[in-house]
Design a protein around this motif. Structure first.
Motif, PDB file in Angstrom:
ATOM      1  N   LEU A   1     -39.925 -76.718  21.802  1.00  0.00           N
ATOM      2  CA  LEU A   1     -38.589 -78.034  21.874  1.00  0.00           C
ATOM      3  C   LEU A   1     -38.372 -77.353  19.909  1.00  0.00           C
ATOM      4  O   LEU A   1     -36.969 -77.922  19.702  1.00  0.00           O
ATOM      5  N   GLU A   2     -39.362 -76.643  19.564  1.00  0.00           N
ATOM      6  CA  GLU A   2     -38.496 -76.623  17.708  1.00  0.00           C
ATOM      7  C   GLU A   2     -37.297 -75.605  17.942  1.00  0.00           C
ATOM      8  O   GLU A   2     -36.865 -76.240  17.259  1.00  0.00           O
ATOM      9  N   PRO A   3     -37.597 -75.281  18.538  1.00  0.00           N
ATOM     10  CA  PRO A   3     -36.270 -74.157  18.754  1.00  0.00           C
ATOM     11  C   PRO A   3     -34.735 -75.142  19.047  1.00  0.00           C
ATOM     12  O   PRO A   3     -33.461 -74.899  18.684  1.00  0.00           O
ATOM     13  N   MET A   4     -35.427 -76.209  20.374  1.00  0.00           N
ATOM     14  CA  MET A   4     -34.458 -76.434  20.427  1.00  0.00           C
ATOM     15  C   MET A   4     -33.862 -77.655  20.152  1.00  0.00           C
ATOM     16  O   MET A   4     -33.113 -77.733  19.432  1.00  0.00           O
ATOM     17  N   LEU A   5     -34.391 -77.665  19.339  1.00  0.00           N
ATOM     18  CA  LEU A   5     -33.981 -78.894  18.125  1.00  0.00           C
ATOM     19  C   LEU A   5     -32.953 -78.094  16.580  1.00  0.00           C
ATOM     20  O   LEU A   5     -32.172 -78.769  16.530  1.00  0.00           O
ATOM     21  N   GLU A   6     -33.656 -77.402  16.173  1.00  0.00           N
ATOM     22  CA  GLU A   6     -32.558 -75.733  15.652  1.00  0.00           C
ATOM     23  C   GLU A   6     -31.698 -76.406  16.601  1.00  0.00           C
ATOM     24  O   GLU A   6     -30.777 -75.876  15.747  1.00  0.00           O
ATOM     25  N   ILE A   7     -31.343 -75.368  17.931  1.00  0.00           N
ATOM     26  CA  ILE A   7     -30.113 -75.428  17.969  1.00  0.00           C
ATOM     27  C   ILE A   7     -28.959 -76.111  18.095  1.00  0.00           C
ATOM     28  O   ILE A   7     -27.890 -76.664  18.187  1.00  0.00           O
TER      29      ILE A   7
END
Length: 315
Positions: free
Chosen positions: A237-243
């Motif tokens: 989730l956190e990496p997807m939010l960054e993307i």
């Protein structure tokens, strides 16, 4: 409940039914009221199709593929409520991945109800589908051609929220599968504060969807994804939010009871293709498997919102 006795199955006919899937949910949680578990659908252009070939002489109903036992149970229930012999062969086909939080099982069941009803020439309004599905499993609101707030555990419509312009969803799958029935058997302990926050988030969607405010829809979806981490943790989730931030996306939606996450993009944006390409490359580096979805729009669908019932709360 028996169907009206003047309704007779058409002999030897074939009925076809379809239902769309979802990319997880825009929002899922529990409102501060009795039986408040709910979700808000995010319909996408992925489909289940059921075909029922009525054979009065068959004596029973069979299903292909054989593991679609819930669809078989539903078809037999409809047949039992219909006068006359109602044997036949049910075939269910779908392009919706199973166990990922994309409403695959709900779509199979809704398509099955429609196919059997078409073959047997009996009515199948949404209220009847809800009644038939309630004993089988918690159900998504894919029987309604709109974005809806739906009480999935009780299998009951709460409100029609309307329609949105098309969005592109660049999604990843963390792997594995989640059984909807098992997930919903686990007690969900929402605090009073969380219940009120879910009510506020539903209110924001209820206002944003008729206005076609995709930015606000994305913010609500992201908040719901974050709140769901304590129930069904997603390591991506956190990496997807960054993307999402890097490509200028609207927000991140998740399969709250599944394994999928996706960056939401406005398909009307002239730069959508460029943003989707950048998001796909970043997601491939993150998870190794990327699928792009397009959300469905339902022009002319009026919103019929319902406010949260707080009458059972202490003063």
């Amino acid at each position: 409940m028996q169907a009206p006795r003047d309704v007779t199955p058409v002999q030897g006919t074939t009925g076809v039914g379809t239902a769309f899937g979802t990319f997880g949910e825009l929002l899922q949680g529990a409102l501060p009221e009795e039986g408040g578990d709910f979700l808000v659908t995010l319909p996408v252009a992925r489909w289940s199709m059921a075909t029922f070939r009525h054979d009065p002489g068959a004596g029973r109903i069979t299903v292909r593929p054989a593991h679609k036992t819930k669809a078989l149970r539903l078809a037999r229930t409809i047949a039992e409520e219909t006068p006359g012999p109602a044997g036949g062969a049910l075939t269910v086909s779908s392009v919706i991945p199973e166990g990922k939080g994309l409403a695959s099982s709900s779509a199979d069941l809704v398509a099955t109800a429609r196919a059997v009803a078409n073959a047997l020439n009996v009515p199948m309004p949404p209220a009847r589908i809800e009644r038939l599905l309630a004993p089988i499993e918690p159900t998504d609101g894919v029987l309604y051609p709109a974005i809806v707030a739906f009480h999935h555990r009780a299998v009951r419509l709460r409100a029609v929220l309307g329609s949105l312009p098309a969005m592109t969803v660049v999604g990843v799958d963390e792997g594995g599968a989640v059984d909807t029935v098992d997930f919903n058997r686990v007690p969900k302990s929402y605090s009073t504060a969380e219940g009120w926050e879910y009510a506020r988030l539903l209110g924001r969607l209820t206002s944003a969807i008729p206005r076609h405010d995709l930015a606000e829809v994305g913010r609500v979806a992201t908040r719901s994804a974050l709140m769901n981490q304590s129930l069904r943790y997603k390591r991506s989730l956190e990496p997807m939010l960054e993307i999402c931030r890097d490509v200028g996306g609207l927000g991140v939606a998740v399969g709250h009871s599944g394994t999928t996450l996706g960056v939401l993009l406005d398909s009307r944006d002239p730069s959508c293709t460029r943003r989707a390409t950048a998001a796909s490359r970043a997601c491939a580096d993150l998870a190794g498997n990327v699928a792009v979805y397009r959300t469905l729009s339902f022009p002319g669908v009026p919103a019929r919102p319902v406010a949260p019932d707080t009458s059972l709360l202490p003063a």
